[in-house]
Design a protein around this motif. Structure first.
Motif: not given
Ligand code: HEM
Ligand code: CU
Ligand code: CU
Lengths: 352, 597
Positions: A84, A87-88, A91, A145-146, A149-150, A152-154, A156-157, A249, A262, B347, B358, B408-411, B413-414
């Motif tokens: 995260i 990515l942050m 961005s 970025l998408i 991001g996706l 990373t998101w997958n 995590i989740m 995070r 989570f 998710p 986006l 951005d869903s991952a970002l 979160i925080n």
């Protein structure tokens, strides 16, 4: 009486400002009041536009200078955290570049092409190539970025149950948190708020006849063994809350009538984090600030000196004391954790 | 199709036989110009209340626990000894947000400028239905009154946030504000939605049917395009909020369980079973996100008009601008889930919403680039309206860019529900739309009141506002990134956040100065209304039709026949013409080409 006085004062300030504005207004010759900008205005405002550009840049620099060490973009304490954070940062770099360039163009053009009597603007209505270029550039950047991001998101989740995560329930109520561990069998007993029995001290509504529930452990301070995947199951008994653990995070809403989840793996123990140079510096700084308002803090009955701890905060408006709904999180070694756990009462033993 | 506007009966009726009394002229007026003013004045008053509330919140955040005489004076029993109560802080947050979003920047902005400009810029005598238009305003007025009344309820006004998520908003025992205060909030909003729908339908019908001869859709000023599309978005999404409001009323008052299930509160289990708060979130944000564009698009439309006129250049990429308005309108209805990444929703859905969110950045970026290119090689008339428009582009970029992070869903979160979000939406929607509204007021004041505002006061107003807006909302991003949650009454229970306190004080200073300086605007506005210099016919040398109508208040807008349109509205500095503007009602010269087609 004081209320009355302060209304008078506020009114007085307002009236004074009004009067000042009025004098300013009346002091101008009528011709200046047309609201149409003449060459002199255009020139001054054009320069002010450049000054404002400088102001924007200065605000940015000052914010980074004074507040740049506040952001949670480093020293994450969970396995997915660095993903995260990366990515942050990417961005933010993209944003920073685009912001710097576009604000420059906007304000510079406002300065450069400030109006002059007799000059004619360029009649320039369309340019397909240009439009194509600035459609396609955002498309490419955003696509990158998408995708990042996706992933990373997958990551995590999607919780990998094969990793045998430790199951912990986070239970929210106005205005505090409880945590329930699965116990020996690492399985949470069934629960529903309809089973709450205050007299028997069954405050989470755990099914007393569920065999899985007997060894459950309910606590008010969250302990986590370092390096072990944790799967949090969130529940709320009354209104929406949100379990926010910024250092990890991690965040997920707690929804009455539903179990949300989570998962993350803590990677740094509380003790180690306290030794992290960035955290040491942050704590020193905070304590300096606290020393400066010593009296007030002691008056409020708080500990004067701050020591770093991970926290679970409520981050969904939930009523009067929303601002103070927190729970301490302690990350420790497996041995420390086991020792702590051995001291806790099981659910079966905690009932009256 | 557009000839329908030119019915003679209508003409005669309005211009000759109609006797106006004070009541029909100023109060129950059906004239769109008067209704626009009514919206503007009501919106301004609500705005003053909303800004006062925000100043009180900022003072509380900067100096918590310290007795504040202002609180004692304004909040009375809710600030005993001048120390603000935690409940009332949440009420302030809620009512401030509601007032700003709905009453100021939806009704105040669309209501004023759609009403004023749609008939005048498309060459119509009035709205399709003057009567519905009047009803729409009075419903808005009624909802404002109810919202203000709710401030004086015994247990306090609604305090569940402007998003009023149940169960907090559904259960009176969960919070003082969820009793009578919430009932009034819901009633007020239901009436507000009715008002908004009547208004929107009227705008849509008017734009489709009453365009004057020659005013094809591709010759519409961008203002009209944005008002039109805004109305369409409103008609699609407001009914969904209405259904959410009605279902919530059912849950609150009739024991249904649409949004509630398995609740134990204050020692008892409630009977609700089977509902889900997440359902409410979906319904709310199905309006809530489009609402952002309902607020923003009209401001962008105004900006397009003001920037083109004052750059003395055609707006760059007219067709791309229209296309991006349409794209934004479409996409805005399929991105609502980005407010719910961590609501417990699947998710995978989060991934989909990240993607659509986006996507919406693309048309937004196109708009920003097109504004900047419009300035390029212009002959910029930097009057106050123009400054506010340039300011809008600036805050729209700054605020919009951080959307890349929040979408951005991952970002998310925080940073979800932290001050990062507060900074983001205030810049991109709050401040931007407010600037659009100011730009519109400075630009069309001569059209509305026949007088000019004071230029230098306008400059002063802009610069102080611009500096304070950045001063308030820029550093706020960093506080949010430090993890500070929003809607916290005080942060002093978290030593962790002690290092944000100084920044919070600075932010509050900017907020106070910025808030107080709006007096400059109020003075300018009200005094110019009566004592301003008389306006000339077309002070900005603009191309659009509203400047061809007489300044004097005329029912039916044009005393004679309606103007006929021969060209698009952006023939500024067109080669082959002596003047640097060619109004839409000037016929094409021999051999002149209509360039943008
Ligand atoms: C005068 C400048 C303004 C200041 C200083 C200001 C300040 C604030 C503050 C301190 C909050 C509370 C943040 C929190 O605790 O979550 C807030 C919330 C909010 N403001 Fe503003 N605000 C201003 C203008 C606006 C404008 C123009 C809008 C229009 C969109 C707006 C819309 C909102 C909304 C929607 C919320 C969220 C309410 C909620 O959390 O339920 N504000 N504002
Ligand atoms: Cu809570
Ligand atoms: Cu949204």
């Amino acid at each position: 009486m004081t209320a009355f006085l302060s209304i008078i004062i506020v009114l007085f300030v307002a009236v004074a400002l009004w009067q000042m504005v009025k004098i300013f207004d009346l002091a101008q010759v009528g011709a200046a009041n047309t609201q149409v900008a003449d060459d002199k205005d255009n020139k001054l405002q054009g320069y002010l536009m450049m000054a404002f550009l400088v102001f924007i840049y200065a605000t940015t620099i000052a914010s980074f200078w004074y507040l740049g060490d506040l952001p949670l973009t480093s020293n994450s304490a969970s396995e997915h955290g660095p993903g995260i954070d990366n990515l942050m940062i990417i961005s933010m770099v993209v944003i920073f570049i685009v912001q710097t360039i576009t604000q420059f163009l906007l304000h510079y053009f406002a300065f450069k092409y400030k109006g002059e009597k007799g000059r004619k603007a360029l009649f320039y209505a369309d340019n397909n190539t240009l439009e194509f270029i600035w459609t396609i550039i955002p498309v490419i950047v955003l696509a990158g970025l998408i995708i990042y991001g996706l992933f990373t998101w997958n990551d995590i989740m999607n919780i990998d149950e094969d990793e045998d995560p430790m199951v912990i329930e986070l239970y929210a109520q106005q205005f505090n948190w409880k945590a329930r561990y699965g116990g020996e069998d690492n399985v949470l007993g069934k629960a529903n708020v309809r089973l709450i029995d205050i007299d028997r001290a069954n405050i989470l509504g755990v099914a007393e006849d569920d065999p899985n529930a007997q060894d459950d452990v309910i606590v008010t301070e969250l302990h986590l063994p370092v390096g072990r995947p944790i799967l949090f199951k969130m529940r709320s008994q009354d209104v929406l809350h949100s379990a926010y653990m910024p250092h990890f995070r991690a965040q997920m809403n707690c929804v009455p009538g539903m179990v949300t989840q989570f998962g993350f793996t803590p990677t740094v123990t509380t003790a180690d984090m306290r030794l992290n140079p960035d955290i040491v510096e942050k704590v020193l700084n905070i304590n300096k600030l606290r020393q400066a308002k010593k009296e007030k803090i002691e008056e409020a009955g708080q500990e004067l000196l701050y020591e770093f701890d991970y926290l679970l905060l409520c981050n969904k408006i939930c009523g009067k004391s929303h601002y103070n709904m927190q729970m301490k999180i302690i990350v420790e070694t497996q041995e420390e954790f086991d020792a702590w756990m051995a001291e806790q009462k099981t659910f079966a033993n905690s009932l009256n | 199709m557009s000839a329908t506007a030119d019915t003679h009966g209508h003409d005669d009726h309005d211009v000759h036989h109609h006797k106006e009394t004070f009541v029909t002229k100023y109060i129950f007026s059906q004239d769109h110009k008067m209704i626009a003013k009514q919206y503007l004045i009501t919106g301004t008053i609500m705005g003053v209340i909303g800004v006062l509330m925000s100043m009180m919140m900022r003072m509380q955040i900067a100096w918590p626990e310290e007795p504040n005489l202002l609180f004692e004076a304004l909040l009375g029993k809710w600030a005993p000894g001048g120390v603000m109560d935690a409940d009332i802080y949440l009420a302030l947050v809620t009512i401030h947000g509601t007032i700003m979003v709905f009453f100021v920047l939806t009704a105040g902005l669309s209501g004023t400028f759609s009403n004023l400009l749609i008939p005048l810029q498309i060459g119509a005598r009035d709205m399709a239905s003057g009567f519905l238009n009047m009803v729409s305003y009075w419903l808005f007025f009624l909802s404002s009154i109810i919202m203000i009344m709710s401030l004086f309820v015994e247990a306090g006004p609604a305090a569940a946030g402007w998003t009023i998520y149940p169960p907090l908003s559904a259960l009176p025992m969960a919070q003082g504000g969820s009793g009578m205060g919430m009932t009034l909030w819901l009633v007020s909003m239901a009436i507000f939605i009715a008002s908004s729908l009547l208004g929107s339908l009227n705008y849509i019908v008017t734009v489709i049917n009453l365009r004057t001869k020659g005013m094809s859709m591709t010759r519409l000023p961008l203002t009209i395009w944005t008002f039109f599309i805004t109305a369409v978005i409103g008609v699609i999404s407001f009914p969904v909020l209405l259904s959410a409001v009605l279902l919530l009323i059912m849950d609150r008052s009739f024991g249904t369980s649409f949004f509630l299930s398995d609740i134990f509160i204050q020692g008892e289990v409630l009977h609700y079973q089977g509902g889900s708060p997440v359902l409410f979130e979906h319904l709310f944000w199905f309006l809530g996100h489009p609402e952002v564009y309902i607020v923003l698009l009209p401001a962008l439309g105004i900006t397009s008009e003001v920037i083109a006129t004052n750059s003395r250049k055609p707006i760059f990429g007219y067709r791309a601008m229209v296309a991006s308005i349409l794209a934004i309108a479409f996409l805005s209805t399929i991105v609502w889930g980005h407010h719910m990444f961590i609501s417990g929703m699947n998710p995978f859905l989060g991934s989909v919403f990240t993607f659509t969110t986006l996507l919406i950045a693309i048309p937004s970026a196109v708009k920003a680039f097109n504004y900047i290119t419009t300035l390029w090689k212009g002959n910029l008339q930097l009057n106050p309206a123009m400054l506010f428009s340039i300011g809008l582009v600036s805050t729209f970029i700054t605020g919009g860019l951080t959307g890349i992070i929040l979408g951005d869903s991952a970002l998310d979160i925080n940073v979800h529900d932290t001050y990062f979000v507060v900074a983001h939406f205030h810049l991109v929607m709050g401040i931007s739309a407010l600037y659009g509204m100011f730009a519109g007021i400075y630009h069309w004041f001569p059209r509305m009141f026949g007088r000019m505002m004071n230029k230098n006061l306008g400059y002063l107003h802009f610069w102080v506002t611009a500096i304070c807006a950045y001063g308030v909302f820029f550093p706020m991003h960093f506080i949010g990134m430090a993890g500070l949650p929003r809607r916290y009454y005080t942060n002093s229970n978290f030593p962790l956040f002690d290092d944000t306190t100084n920044a919070n004080v600075v932010i509050t200073m900017f907020a106070i100065v910025g808030g107080i300086f709006q007096i400059v605007f109020l003075y300018n506005f009200f005094s110019s209304m009566f004592y301003g210099k008389k306006a000339v016919q077309n002070p900005w040398k603009s191309n659009t039709l509203e400047w061809t109508a007489p300044v004097k208040h005329v029912h039916g807008n044009w005393p004679g026949a309606l103007p006929v349109v021969y060209r698009w509205p952006y023939d500024y500095s067109k080669p082959g013409h002596d003047e640097d503007f060619v109004p839409q009602n000037v016929p094409m010269k021999e051999g002149e080409e209509e360039l943008h087609h």
